[in-house]
Design an enzyme around this catalytic site. Structure first.
Site, short mmCIF file in Angstrom:
data_model
loop_
_atom_site.label_atom_id
_atom_site.label_comp_id
_atom_site.label_asym_id
_atom_site.label_seq_id
_atom_site.Cartn_x
_atom_site.Cartn_y
_atom_site.Cartn_z
CB SER A 148 -18.64 -15.42 46.27
OG SER A 148 -19.09 -16.72 46.61
CE1 TYR B 36 -16.93 -13.70 51.09
CE2 TYR B 36 -18.27 -15.65 50.64
CZ TYR B 36 -17.20 -14.83 50.33
OH TYR B 36 -16.39 -15.14 49.26
CE LYS C 283 -16.82 -11.85 48.12
NZ LYS C 283 -15.68 -11.03 47.68
N1 NAP Z 1 -11.84 -19.71 47.83
C1 NAP Z 1 -13.10 -19.77 47.47
O1 NAP Z 1 -13.72 -20.86 47.48
C2 NAP Z 1 -13.82 -18.53 47.00
C3 NAP Z 1 -15.09 -18.69 46.45
C4 NAP Z 1 -15.78 -17.58 46.01
C5 NAP Z 1 -15.21 -16.33 46.10
N2 NAP Z 1 -13.97 -16.18 46.63
C6 NAP Z 1 -13.42 -14.82 46.68
O2 NAP Z 1 -12.13 -14.80 46.10
C7 NAP Z 1 -11.36 -13.74 46.67
C8 NAP Z 1 -10.01 -14.26 47.11
O3 NAP Z 1 -10.22 -15.26 48.09
P1 NAP Z 1 -9.19 -16.47 48.32
O4 NAP Z 1 -9.97 -17.70 48.23
O5 NAP Z 1 -7.97 -16.28 47.52
O6 NAP Z 1 -8.92 -16.21 49.87
P2 NAP Z 1 -7.57 -16.17 50.75
O7 NAP Z 1 -6.65 -17.25 50.31
O8 NAP Z 1 -8.04 -16.13 52.14
O9 NAP Z 1 -6.93 -14.76 50.35
C9 NAP Z 1 -7.57 -13.57 50.73
C10 NAP Z 1 -6.67 -12.41 50.39
O10 NAP Z 1 -7.32 -11.21 50.79
C11 NAP Z 1 -6.41 -10.48 51.61
N3 NAP Z 1 -7.12 -9.70 52.61
C12 NAP Z 1 -8.11 -10.09 53.42
N4 NAP Z 1 -8.47 -9.08 54.22
C13 NAP Z 1 -7.69 -8.03 53.92
C14 NAP Z 1 -7.56 -6.71 54.41
N5 NAP Z 1 -8.31 -6.26 55.42
N6 NAP Z 1 -6.64 -5.89 53.84
C15 NAP Z 1 -5.84 -6.33 52.85
N7 NAP Z 1 -5.91 -7.58 52.33
C16 NAP Z 1 -6.81 -8.41 52.88
C17 NAP Z 1 -5.52 -11.53 52.26
O11 NAP Z 1 -4.32 -10.90 52.65
P3 NAP Z 1 -3.42 -11.40 53.90
O12 NAP Z 1 -3.43 -12.91 53.88
O13 NAP Z 1 -2.09 -10.81 53.57
O14 NAP Z 1 -4.07 -10.84 55.11
C18 NAP Z 1 -5.32 -12.48 51.08
O15 NAP Z 1 -4.32 -12.00 50.24
C19 NAP Z 1 -12.21 -13.17 47.80
O16 NAP Z 1 -12.88 -12.01 47.32
C20 NAP Z 1 -13.23 -14.27 48.08
O17 NAP Z 1 -14.42 -13.75 48.60
C21 NAP Z 1 -13.25 -17.26 47.09
#
Ligand code: NAP
Length: 269
Positions: free
Chosen positions: A144, A157, A161
């Site tokens: 991130s 968090y 990261k």
């Molecule tokens: N969205 C943003 O603005 C943003 C910005 C910077 C970085 N990121 C990074 O992007 C990545 C994806 O995030 P996203 O935005 O797509 O979030 P999201 O929609 O909340 O999806 C998170 C995913 O991670 C899975 N997950 C979480 N904890 C888990 C665990 N203990 N075991 C197995 N699976 C787990 C969830 O699975 P389930 O739902 O099936 O539990 C889901 O598939 C993350 O690394 C996040 O830090 C996101």
């Protein structure tokens, strides 16, 4: 430019929704054999079905909690038992949090974030690195922009990261002589469920929050999952054959400023 992952085995963690779902779908369109991991069985099954529709290749869907050793071990074992190889590991699954040092009442949130976002990634990578050495494959870690920029409000968090970014740099150096590349893709503000999960805010409030966030983005738009997915597949592909140990930021040029809520947090009350 032709990206082709036919006969390549790609494992995407956190593939049940959000950025992981977009990444899985794009790899499926490019012909990859997929191992998909998440906790929500229904969502994961739906994503696997969508992936199968792309090129008729049925993904392996693994329901597992990557915050547990059993979940990590099950993921590694089932992937290798099923496909007998691994070409790309996308460490995408993570949880966020709201916490500052003064609002941290106990260590639960810190432990949960580090267990999933750092320990889970370390453990899964440890178990799968030998398979990647065999194929001269590669790893893409999803970090991130808050791993490098200092943004108040999600202390564990941001720390997790930052640890992941350094993990990438170190493991890239370790594995380079074996022909394995390791990189980070760092999303900026991306429209997914991530923030709604942490804050519990309504869709309307979330859209308002995104609109506020987009004023920090010179390109004028927040990212969608596919913006991140496209960078992941490019980094994972032969087009990036000499790219390793790097952190590619996809954020529309996001500019951090000190917000009034940051200042409230910092006030010496
Ligand atoms: N969205 C943003 O603005 C943003 C910005 C910077 C970085 N990121 C990074 O992007 C990545 C994806 O995030 P996203 O935005 O797509 O979030 P999201 O929609 O909340 O999806 C998170 C995913 O991670 C899975 N997950 C979480 N904890 C888990 C665990 N203990 N075991 C197995 N699976 C787990 C969830 O699975 P389930 O739902 O099936 O539990 C889901 O598939 C993350 O690394 C996040 O830090 C996101």
């Amino acid at each position: 430019m032709n990206l082709d992952f036919t006969n390549k085995v790609v494992l995407v963690t956190g593939a049940s929704i959000g950025i992981g779902e977009s990444t899985a779908l794009l790899f499926a369109k490019l012909g990859a054999k997929l191992s998909l991991v998440g906790r929500n069985e229904a969502n994961l099954g739906a994503v696997a079905a969508k992936c199968e529709k792309q090129k008729g290749v049925k993904p392996l869907a693994i329901v597992a909690d990557l915050g547990t050793d059993e979940g990590v071990e099950k993921t590694a074992k089932q992937t290798l038992d099923h496909f007998k190889r691994l070409d790309v590991l996308v460490n995408n699954a993570a949880v966020g949090c709201r916490a500052t040092i003064l609002t941290t009442e106990d260590m639960k949130v810190f432990d949960d974030v580090f267990r999933i976002d750092v320990r889970g990634v370390y453990n899964l990578t440890r178990l799968l690195a030998p398979a990647l050495v065999e194929t001269k494959g590669n790893i893409v870690n999803i970090s991130s922009i808050v791993g490098t920029a200092v943004s108040v409000g999600a202390l564990p968090y941001g720390m997790a990261k930052a640890a992941l970014d350094h993990f990438t740099r170190l493991v890239a150096l370790e594995l380079a002589p074996k022909g394995v590349r390791v990189n980070t893709v760092s999303p900026g503000l991306t429209e997914t469920n991530f923030v709604k999960r942490i804050t519990g805010i309504s869709e309307t409030k979330y859209q308002e929050w995104l609109e506020g966030g987009s004023t920090h983005i010179p390109m004028g738009q927040v990212c969608v999952g596919d913006d991140i997915a496209r960078m992941v597949v490019f980094i994972a592909s032969e087009h990036s054959r000499l790219v390793t140990g790097t952190n590619v930021v996809v954020d529309g040029g996001f500019q951090f400023t000190i917000s009034s809520s940051d200042l409230d947090t910092r006030k010496n009350k």
